[in-house]
Motif scaffolding. Structure first.
Motif, PDB file in Angstrom:
ATOM      1  N   SER A  85       0.842  -1.240  -0.070  1.00  0.00           N
ATOM      2  CA  SER A  85       0.027  -0.100  -0.177  1.00  0.00           C
ATOM      3  C   SER A  85       0.956   1.200  -0.112  1.00  0.00           C
ATOM      4  O   SER A  85       1.726   1.337   0.635  1.00  0.00           O
ATOM      5  CB  SER A  85      -0.751  -0.024   1.350  1.00  0.00           C
ATOM      6  N   VAL A  86       0.580   2.143  -0.976  1.00  0.00           N
ATOM      7  CA  VAL A  86       1.306   3.413  -1.019  1.00  0.00           C
ATOM      8  C   VAL A  86       0.469   4.433  -0.898  1.00  0.00           C
ATOM      9  O   VAL A  86      -0.468   4.691  -1.724  1.00  0.00           O
ATOM     10  CB  VAL A  86       2.200   3.423  -2.429  1.00  0.00           C
ATOM     11  N   GLU A  87       0.620   5.408   0.084  1.00  0.00           N
ATOM     12  CA  GLU A  87      -0.459   6.430   0.165  1.00  0.00           C
ATOM     13  C   GLU A  87       0.283   7.676   0.532  1.00  0.00           C
ATOM     14  O   GLU A  87       1.359   7.835   1.155  1.00  0.00           O
ATOM     15  CB  GLU A  87      -1.215   6.086   1.355  1.00  0.00           C
ATOM     16  N   SER A  97       7.404   4.158 -12.004  1.00  0.00           N
ATOM     17  CA  SER A  97       6.940   4.419 -10.887  1.00  0.00           C
ATOM     18  C   SER A  97       6.931   2.917  -9.948  1.00  0.00           C
ATOM     19  O   SER A  97       7.656   2.580  -8.905  1.00  0.00           O
ATOM     20  CB  SER A  97       5.712   5.185 -10.627  1.00  0.00           C
ATOM     21  N   VAL A  98       6.018   2.137 -10.391  1.00  0.00           N
ATOM     22  CA  VAL A  98       5.485   0.800 -10.056  1.00  0.00           C
ATOM     23  C   VAL A  98       5.471  -0.083 -10.862  1.00  0.00           C
ATOM     24  O   VAL A  98       5.082  -0.340 -11.985  1.00  0.00           O
ATOM     25  CB  VAL A  98       4.042   0.994  -9.196  1.00  0.00           C
ATOM     26  N   GLY A  99       6.222  -1.388 -10.446  1.00  0.00           N
ATOM     27  CA  GLY A  99       6.313  -2.722 -11.236  1.00  0.00           C
ATOM     28  C   GLY A  99       5.555  -3.648 -10.410  1.00  0.00           C
ATOM     29  O   GLY A  99       6.001  -3.898  -9.161  1.00  0.00           O
ATOM     30  N   VAL A 106      -1.159  -4.385  -5.219  1.00  0.00           N
ATOM     31  CA  VAL A 106      -0.627  -3.076  -5.131  1.00  0.00           C
ATOM     32  C   VAL A 106      -1.865  -2.161  -4.961  1.00  0.00           C
ATOM     33  O   VAL A 106      -2.668  -2.054  -5.822  1.00  0.00           O
ATOM     34  CB  VAL A 106       0.508  -2.719  -5.982  1.00  0.00           C
ATOM     35  N   ARG A 107      -1.853  -1.453  -3.792  1.00  0.00           N
ATOM     36  CA  ARG A 107      -2.871  -0.033  -3.880  1.00  0.00           C
ATOM     37  C   ARG A 107      -2.089   1.045  -3.815  1.00  0.00           C
ATOM     38  O   ARG A 107      -1.269   1.352  -2.923  1.00  0.00           O
ATOM     39  CB  ARG A 107      -3.648  -0.163  -2.778  1.00  0.00           C
TER      40      ARG A 107
END
Length: 118
Positions: A85-87, A97-99, A106-107
């Protein structure tokens, strides 16, 4: 819990979550060691800012992940059955950014993803 810290790496992972770990990063600066804006994905970069694999769980909040992507890796890499979780984070000056691979979950919420190569 890692709170209000600088977690920096040069040529490796800044944070590596594996097996059944639970990691919380709050209000941190994560990534490479170079703050020189001339270096984008070159000298001073981390390979990956946050690497989550296996059955690990990771929560990243209010943090900046930057200067990553050596070898064209993502700032945040998730694989296996990891849950991430990335907030309220900023991801910048990285390859991308995200893989997400395998069956990872993933959130990403209320984040700024900018200045990345891909």
């Amino acid at each position: 819990l890692v709170q209000q810290c600088g977690v920096r790496s040069c040529g490796a992972f800044a944070v590596d979550c594996s097996r059944r770990s639970l990691v919380k990063l709050r209000d941190c600066a994560v990534g490479g060691i170079s703050h020189d804006r001339r270096f984008h994905v070159e000298q001073g970069s981390a390979v990956v800012g946050v690497n989550c694999r296996d059955f690990s769980r990771c929560v990243v909040s209010g943090s900046t992940i930057e200067q990553t992507g050596l070898l064209l890796s993502p700032a945040i890499r998730c694989s296996g059955l990891a849950q991430v979780s990335v907030e309220r984070c900023v991801v910048k000056r990285s390859s991308y950014s995200v893989g997400v691979m395998d069956k990872a979950k993933v959130r990403v919420m209320n984040c700024s993803l900018s200045g990345n190569v891909l």
